[in-house]
Design a protein around this motif. Structure first.
Motif, PDB file in Angstrom:
ATOM      1  N   TYR A   6       0.868  -1.164   0.000  1.00 23.04           N
ATOM      2  CA  TYR A   6       0.000   0.000   0.000  1.00 23.04           C
ATOM      3  C   TYR A   6       0.912   1.223   0.000  1.00 23.04           C
ATOM      4  O   TYR A   6       1.947   1.208   0.649  1.00 23.04           O
ATOM      5  CB  TYR A   6      -0.851  -0.019   1.277  1.00 23.04           C
ATOM      6  N   TYR A   7       0.550   2.249  -0.733  1.00 25.94           N
ATOM      7  CA  TYR A   7       1.423   3.421  -0.754  1.00 25.94           C
ATOM      8  C   TYR A   7       0.610   4.706  -0.756  1.00 25.94           C
ATOM      9  O   TYR A   7      -0.574   4.713  -1.045  1.00 25.94           O
ATOM     10  CB  TYR A   7       2.363   3.385  -1.960  1.00 25.94           C
ATOM     11  N   PHE A   8       1.292   5.779  -0.404  1.00 28.08           N
ATOM     12  CA  PHE A   8       0.717   7.119  -0.368  1.00 28.08           C
ATOM     13  C   PHE A   8       1.495   7.989  -1.345  1.00 28.08           C
ATOM     14  O   PHE A   8       2.717   7.918  -1.396  1.00 28.08           O
ATOM     15  CB  PHE A   8       0.855   7.732   1.035  1.00 28.08           C
ATOM     16  N   ASN A   9       0.807   8.833  -2.079  1.00 27.63           N
ATOM     17  CA  ASN A   9       1.469   9.809  -2.941  1.00 27.63           C
ATOM     18  C   ASN A   9       1.714  11.089  -2.152  1.00 27.63           C
ATOM     19  O   ASN A   9       0.801  11.596  -1.492  1.00 27.63           O
ATOM     20  CB  ASN A   9       0.596  10.137  -4.163  1.00 27.63           C
ATOM     21  N   ASN A  10       2.951  11.588  -2.207  1.00 24.30           N
ATOM     22  CA  ASN A  10       3.302  12.877  -1.590  1.00 24.30           C
ATOM     23  C   ASN A  10       2.855  12.965  -0.131  1.00 24.30           C
ATOM     24  O   ASN A  10       2.320  13.980   0.298  1.00 24.30           O
ATOM     25  CB  ASN A  10       2.699  14.027  -2.402  1.00 24.30           C
ATOM     26  N   TYR A  11       3.108  11.926   0.637  1.00 21.24           N
ATOM     27  CA  TYR A  11       2.658  11.869   2.028  1.00 21.24           C
ATOM     28  C   TYR A  11       3.377  12.899   2.908  1.00 21.24           C
ATOM     29  O   TYR A  11       2.789  13.452   3.812  1.00 21.24           O
ATOM     30  CB  TYR A  11       2.839  10.459   2.581  1.00 21.24           C
ATOM     31  N   PHE A  12       4.653  13.135   2.613  1.00 23.98           N
ATOM     32  CA  PHE A  12       5.417  14.143   3.351  1.00 23.98           C
ATOM     33  C   PHE A  12       5.647  15.356   2.460  1.00 23.98           C
ATOM     34  O   PHE A  12       5.946  15.222   1.275  1.00 23.98           O
ATOM     35  CB  PHE A  12       6.780  13.591   3.785  1.00 23.98           C
ATOM     36  N   SER A  13       5.544  16.524   3.041  1.00 25.93           N
ATOM     37  CA  SER A  13       5.837  17.759   2.303  1.00 25.93           C
ATOM     38  C   SER A  13       7.352  17.889   2.150  1.00 25.93           C
ATOM     39  O   SER A  13       8.129  17.225   2.846  1.00 25.93           O
ATOM     40  CB  SER A  13       5.293  18.971   3.076  1.00 25.93           C
ATOM     41  N   ASP A  14       7.778  18.783   1.261  1.00 26.28           N
ATOM     42  CA  ASP A  14       9.214  19.033   1.095  1.00 26.28           C
ATOM     43  C   ASP A  14       9.829  19.526   2.406  1.00 26.28           C
ATOM     44  O   ASP A  14      10.947  19.152   2.755  1.00 26.28           O
ATOM     45  CB  ASP A  14       9.454  20.063  -0.015  1.00 26.28           C
ATOM     46  N   GLU A  15       9.093  20.357   3.136  1.00 27.27           N
ATOM     47  CA  GLU A  15       9.592  20.864   4.421  1.00 27.27           C
ATOM     48  C   GLU A  15       9.757  19.724   5.430  1.00 27.27           C
ATOM     49  O   GLU A  15      10.755  19.668   6.158  1.00 27.27           O
ATOM     50  CB  GLU A  15       8.634  21.925   4.964  1.00 27.27           C
ATOM     51  N   GLU A  16       8.788  18.819   5.483  1.00 20.07           N
ATOM     52  CA  GLU A  16       8.888  17.676   6.401  1.00 20.07           C
ATOM     53  C   GLU A  16      10.063  16.776   6.037  1.00 20.07           C
ATOM     54  O   GLU A  16      10.801  16.317   6.920  1.00 20.07           O
ATOM     55  CB  GLU A  16       7.589  16.859   6.393  1.00 20.07           C
ATOM     56  N   LEU A  17      10.258  16.550   4.747  1.00 16.05           N
ATOM     57  CA  LEU A  17      11.392  15.724   4.310  1.00 16.05           C
ATOM     58  C   LEU A  17      12.720  16.367   4.692  1.00 16.05           C
ATOM     59  O   LEU A  17      13.640  15.684   5.143  1.00 16.05           O
ATOM     60  CB  LEU A  17      11.327  15.479   2.801  1.00 16.05           C
ATOM     61  N   ALA A  18      12.814  17.682   4.535  1.00 22.62           N
ATOM     62  CA  ALA A  18      14.036  18.388   4.931  1.00 22.62           C
ATOM     63  C   ALA A  18      14.258  18.272   6.441  1.00 22.62           C
ATOM     64  O   ALA A  18      15.401  18.096   6.890  1.00 22.62           O
ATOM     65  CB  ALA A  18      13.958  19.858   4.511  1.00 22.62           C
ATOM     66  N   THR A  19      13.193  18.342   7.214  1.00 22.78           N
ATOM     67  CA  THR A  19      13.307  18.199   8.665  1.00 22.78           C
ATOM     68  C   THR A  19      13.776  16.795   9.036  1.00 22.78           C
ATOM     69  O   THR A  19      14.642  16.624   9.906  1.00 22.78           O
ATOM     70  CB  THR A  19      11.957  18.515   9.352  1.00 22.78           C
ATOM     71  N   ILE A  20      13.236  15.785   8.370  1.00 27.11           N
ATOM     72  CA  ILE A  20      13.655  14.397   8.625  1.00 27.11           C
ATOM     73  C   ILE A  20      15.139  14.233   8.299  1.00 27.11           C
ATOM     74  O   ILE A  20      15.893  13.630   9.068  1.00 27.11           O
ATOM     75  CB  ILE A  20      12.799  13.404   7.822  1.00 27.11           C
TER      76      ILE A  20
END
Length: 120
Positions: free
Chosen positions: A16-30
């Motif tokens: 199962y997958y999600f499209n664009n589940y994390f925002s660019d800002e969230e990805l940068a934070t991770i």
């Protein structure tokens, strides 16, 4: 040994997958959080098997800085579980695995599932 139910109607190899589940800002934070954690390297030390895995792993702990990430991933896991797998889930007890694959050492992890054999 655990005696967990196995439902022959469920295709445990499906995903199962999600499209664009994390925002660019969230990805940068991770990425920022992960960059501060010591890494464990697989597959590029002398004598280490590289045919199935070459990567760097970091383990993100659940704390005040990462609580939002655990909450968001738990929500995704519950949604996917309800839609496909029907496990009786109650908590995430492990740290989150953050893995990096680099081009310079042909980073990869051979396809696999974490559910083995005819059941769980």
């Amino acid at each position: 040994m655990y005696n967990l139910p196995y439902d022959s109607e469920v295709n445990y190899g499906n995903y199962y997958y999600f499209n664009n589940y994390f925002s660019d800002e969230e990805l940068a934070t991770i990425e920022d959080i992960a960059s501060k954690i010591d890494r464990v390297t697989f597959g590029n030390k002398s004598g280490t098997e590289t045919s199935y895995r070459t990567s760097e792993q970091r383990w993100i702990a659940n704390n005040s800085e990462t609580e939002w990430l655990f909450s968001k991933l738990c929500g995704a896991a519950l949604t996917a579980n309800q839609a496909m797998y029907k496990f009786d889930l109650s908590t995430i007890r492990e740290d989150i695995q953050h893995t990096t694959y680099h081009d310079y050492n042909k980073g990869h992890y051979t396809w696999h599932t974490d559910i083995a054999g005819d059941g769980i």
